[in-house]
Design a protein around this motif. Structure first.
Motif, short mmCIF file in Angstrom:
data_model
loop_
_atom_site.label_atom_id
_atom_site.label_comp_id
_atom_site.label_asym_id
_atom_site.label_seq_id
_atom_site.Cartn_x
_atom_site.Cartn_y
_atom_site.Cartn_z
N GLU A 120 -21.03 -11.95 -4.12
CA GLU A 120 -20.69 -10.63 -3.61
C GLU A 120 -19.21 -10.50 -3.23
OE1 GLU A 120 -21.60 -6.63 -2.28
OE2 GLU A 120 -22.56 -8.01 -3.64
N LEU A 167 -16.52 -7.92 -4.98
CA LEU A 167 -15.81 -6.90 -4.20
C LEU A 167 -14.30 -7.06 -4.31
CD1 LEU A 167 -18.05 -6.72 -1.00
CD2 LEU A 167 -17.84 -5.00 -2.81
N GLN A 204 -13.12 -5.67 -7.50
CA GLN A 204 -13.13 -4.21 -7.49
C GLN A 204 -11.97 -3.65 -6.68
OE1 GLN A 204 -17.22 -3.68 -6.15
NE2 GLN A 204 -17.76 -2.92 -8.18
N HIS A 255 -9.88 1.94 -3.62
CA HIS A 255 -10.86 1.39 -2.68
C HIS A 255 -10.33 1.40 -1.26
CE1 HIS A 255 -12.37 -0.06 -6.52
NE2 HIS A 255 -13.54 -0.12 -5.93
N VAL A 272 -16.53 -2.27 2.22
CA VAL A 272 -15.71 -1.78 1.12
C VAL A 272 -16.33 -0.50 0.56
CG1 VAL A 272 -14.83 -2.30 -1.20
CG2 VAL A 272 -14.97 -4.12 0.53
#
Length: 190
Positions: free
Chosen positions: A23, A27, A30, A36, A171
């Motif tokens: 994970e 993130l 991304q 973001h 996030v």
């Protein structure tokens, strides 16, 4: 039959552990692409709330970071740099523990953003703060650089429906027309 159940259960546990471990990597990939927001709760500041004589701009009247919190904030910044993220647009609540966390992360100049201020002990500020924060987020480009918002539990929870500990973050991806989507949590355990 029992052995099969044990292997099936072990396989599921390994799957979820692997997914949880992946994970943060997903993130980070991304947020490096732009558009973001990381809402992060200030680093460790022992206690709860603030003293009765609290005043914005006077750190001696506030609950502040301890040495552990200062180290935590620095390590969060180091972690980002180790992931190839050298800078971000950084905003913080006007509370000293948030401003200090943001500065110690070292991801760029820190701008005060009153919309990030706590309303934990100021319930009358809840709706005006959240409206101002939603407006701020809606004005950000859906493909712009990473935005880091250092704030408080109540603010993060109200915007993302996620509860976080000190130094943890959520996030979000910005969408066109002012929308946003929660993607996941980053838990900085140092």
């Amino acid at each position: 039959m029992m052995l099969r159940q044990i292997f099936l259960t072990a396989g599921l546990v390994l799957f979820f552990v692997s997914a949880a471990a992946a994970e943060p990597d997903r993130l980070v990939e991304q947020i490096a692409t732009g558009g973001h927001v990381l809402m992060i709760r200030h680093a460790n500041a022992p206690g709860n709330g603030d003293p009765d004589h609290f005043r914005i701009g006077d750190c001696s009247t506030q609950r502040n970071l301890d040495d552990r919190g200062r180290i935590q904030a620095q390590r969060i910044g180091q972690w980002f740099r180790s992931q190839g993220i050298e800078s971000a647009r950084v905003y913080a609540s006007q509370w000293c523990r948030c401003l200090e966390t943001a500065a110690l992360m070292g991801l760029g100049p820190v701008a005060e953003l009153p919309a990030l201020n706590s309303f934990y002990e100021r319930p009358r500020d809840r709706e005006p703060n959240l409206a101002a924060l939603r407006s701020f987020l809606a004005k950000q480009p859906a493909d712009g650089p990473l935005i880091v918002l250092v704030t408080h539990f109540v603010t993060i929870s109200a915007i993302t429906d996620e509860g976080v500990s000190s130094g943890e973050g959520v996030v979000m991806r910005l969408k066109d027309a002012g929308g946003r989507e929660v993607l996941g949590r980053l838990d900085f355990k140092f």
